[in-house]
Design a protein around this motif. Structure first.
Motif, mmCIF file in Angstrom:
data_model
loop_
_atom_site.group_PDB
_atom_site.id
_atom_site.type_symbol
_atom_site.label_atom_id
_atom_site.label_comp_id
_atom_site.label_asym_id
_atom_site.label_seq_id
_atom_site.Cartn_x
_atom_site.Cartn_y
_atom_site.Cartn_z
ATOM 1 N N ILE A 79 0.861 -1.186 0.000
ATOM 2 C CA ILE A 79 0.000 0.000 0.000
ATOM 3 C C ILE A 79 0.896 1.234 0.000
ATOM 4 O O ILE A 79 1.617 1.490 0.969
ATOM 5 C CB ILE A 79 -0.917 0.033 1.249
ATOM 6 N N ASP A 80 0.860 1.984 -1.098
ATOM 7 C CA ASP A 80 1.726 3.148 -1.283
ATOM 8 C C ASP A 80 1.089 4.397 -0.668
ATOM 9 O O ASP A 80 -0.134 4.488 -0.581
ATOM 10 C CB ASP A 80 1.921 3.374 -2.788
ATOM 11 N N ASP A 81 1.907 5.334 -0.254
ATOM 12 C CA ASP A 81 1.435 6.636 0.244
ATOM 13 C C ASP A 81 0.427 6.484 1.372
ATOM 14 O O ASP A 81 -0.550 7.240 1.455
ATOM 15 C CB ASP A 81 0.801 7.463 -0.891
ATOM 16 N N TYR A 82 0.658 5.526 2.249
ATOM 17 C CA TYR A 82 -0.308 5.281 3.318
ATOM 18 C C TYR A 82 -0.403 6.498 4.247
ATOM 19 O O TYR A 82 0.603 7.084 4.635
ATOM 20 C CB TYR A 82 0.044 4.041 4.156
ATOM 21 N N ALA A 131 9.207 3.265 5.231
ATOM 22 C CA ALA A 131 9.081 4.724 5.302
ATOM 23 C C ALA A 131 9.591 5.309 3.998
ATOM 24 O O ALA A 131 10.704 4.993 3.566
ATOM 25 C CB ALA A 131 9.893 5.258 6.469
ATOM 26 N N GLU A 132 8.778 6.129 3.335
ATOM 27 C CA GLU A 132 9.247 6.744 2.086
ATOM 28 C C GLU A 132 9.643 8.191 2.323
ATOM 29 O O GLU A 132 9.204 8.820 3.278
ATOM 30 C CB GLU A 132 8.192 6.620 0.976
ATOM 31 N N GLY A 133 10.532 8.687 1.467
ATOM 32 C CA GLY A 133 10.931 10.090 1.562
ATOM 33 C C GLY A 133 11.794 10.415 2.759
ATOM 34 O O GLY A 133 11.708 11.504 3.321
HETATM 35 MG MG MG Z 1 4.828 6.404 -2.363
#
Ligand code: MG
Ligand code: C2E
Ligand code: MG
Ligand code: MG
Length: 281
Positions: free
Chosen positions: A178-181, A235-237
């Motif tokens: 699940i992206d950008d949760y 964790a993205e970004g």
């Molecule tokens: Mg993302």
């Protein structure tokens, strides 16, 4: 005929009340020609596993190498491709290129997984599971080394249909993320009813950690709840050493971000990952 029409992206856009204007049609033509001329390429961004300290996967991110405009980021053409249905031609290209690269890396002895991003229309496409299966067979890579990233909004559009296709993908052995949760409306409890393996905390969440103890507490509890539900947390970004340290200390499983590595061409990445292999041996 209705079903056939529904399969065509343009018909879909029309049904959704967004008939492409003539200038849009010419842009679709431009994109199609660009794809055929080989101007589309994938950049890969590493995912760092906290436990082993190694890069265990990479995410494929689409780039348009435009002869006049230079590198066009996906944010400036993917939304348009989604609106017009042209994404239905883009995604098969992305999946083929990413799985081909994955096969190549495996041949070179790199044990990594590859993620690719899907759009709402992809998830509603009944051909998607079969296409993914065919590509995995063709390139001879195990399904478990492919991960497909989907956003919450893609799921919420038509939850029943999305779930059926996710189940078909999961049955192949493909991993789902699940992206950008955190920016959408879906609850973790709902997401857990889906066959997903991984949850990617949106960059805004990661950035907010440093802003206030309350934000940090939200991220902390999201990580704990995810683990309780059997989901791995990415964790993205991640842009600073502080964020990385905080995430490690708070049980996050995997980190991705400019502080670790920016998206780069496949060749650059291979060198980096191979060097890591030597260092760890
Ligand atoms: Mg993302
Ligand atoms: P995403 O899947 O959430 O990918 C993460 C985006 O954040 C990427 O932008 C990445 O380059 C950027 N990023 C990574 N680390 C950092 C960081 O530390 N700081 C900041 N500020 N940004 C960071 P990119 O490559 O421009 O892609 C944007 C979005 O476009 C992606 O978000 C994804 O939703 C979409 N996208 C990219 N490639 C594809 C594709 O092949 N198919 C589809 N359907 N969507 C794609
Ligand atoms: Mg993604
Ligand atoms: Mg994002």
């Amino acid at each position: 005929a209705a079903a056939k029409r529904r399969r065509s992206g343009l018909a879909f856009a029309h049904e959704a009340g967004a008939e492409p204007a003539p200038e849009q049609l010419s842009l679709i033509g431009d994109m199609r020609a660009a794809m055929e001329r080989g101007e589309f390429t994938l950049a890969y961004q590493p995912k760092l596993d906290f436990r082993s300290g190694r890069i265990v996967a990479v995410e494929a991110l689409l780039r348009w190498r435009h002869p006049e405009r230079g590198m066009v980021p996906p944010g400036s053409f993917i939304p348009f491709a989604e609106q017009t249905g042209f994404i239905r031609e883009v995604t098969p290209w992305v999946l083929d290129a990413a799985i081909r690269q994955l096969a190549q890396w495996r041949k070179e002895g790199l044990e990594i997984a590859v993620s690719a991003n899907l759009s709402t229309l992809d998830l509603l496409d009944p051909e998607l599971p079969r296409r993914v299966h065919a590509l995995l067979e063709f390139h001879r890579v195990p399904a478990s080394s492919l991960c497909l990233e989907i956003t919450e909004s893609a799921l919420m559009d038509e939850p029943a249909l999305a779930l059926a296709h996710l189940n078909a993908l999961a049955a192949l052995g493909v991993k789902l993320s699940i992206d950008d949760y955190g920016v959408g409306q879906a609850s973790l409890a709902y997401l857990k009813s889906l066959p997903v393996n991984e949850l990617k905390l949106d960059r805004s969440f990661v950035t907010a950690i440093a802003d206030s103890p309350r934000n940090a507490a939200i991220v902390q509890s999201t990580i704990m709840l995810s683990h309780a539900l059997g989901l791995s947390v990415v964790a993205e970004g991640v842009e600073t050493e502080q964020e990385l340290a905080w995430l490690r200390a708070n049980g996050c499983d995997v980190a991705q971000g400019y502080f670790i590595a920016k998206p780069a061409p496949a060749a650059e990445l291979a060198a980096r990952i191979a060097a890591q292999g030597v260092a760890a041996a």
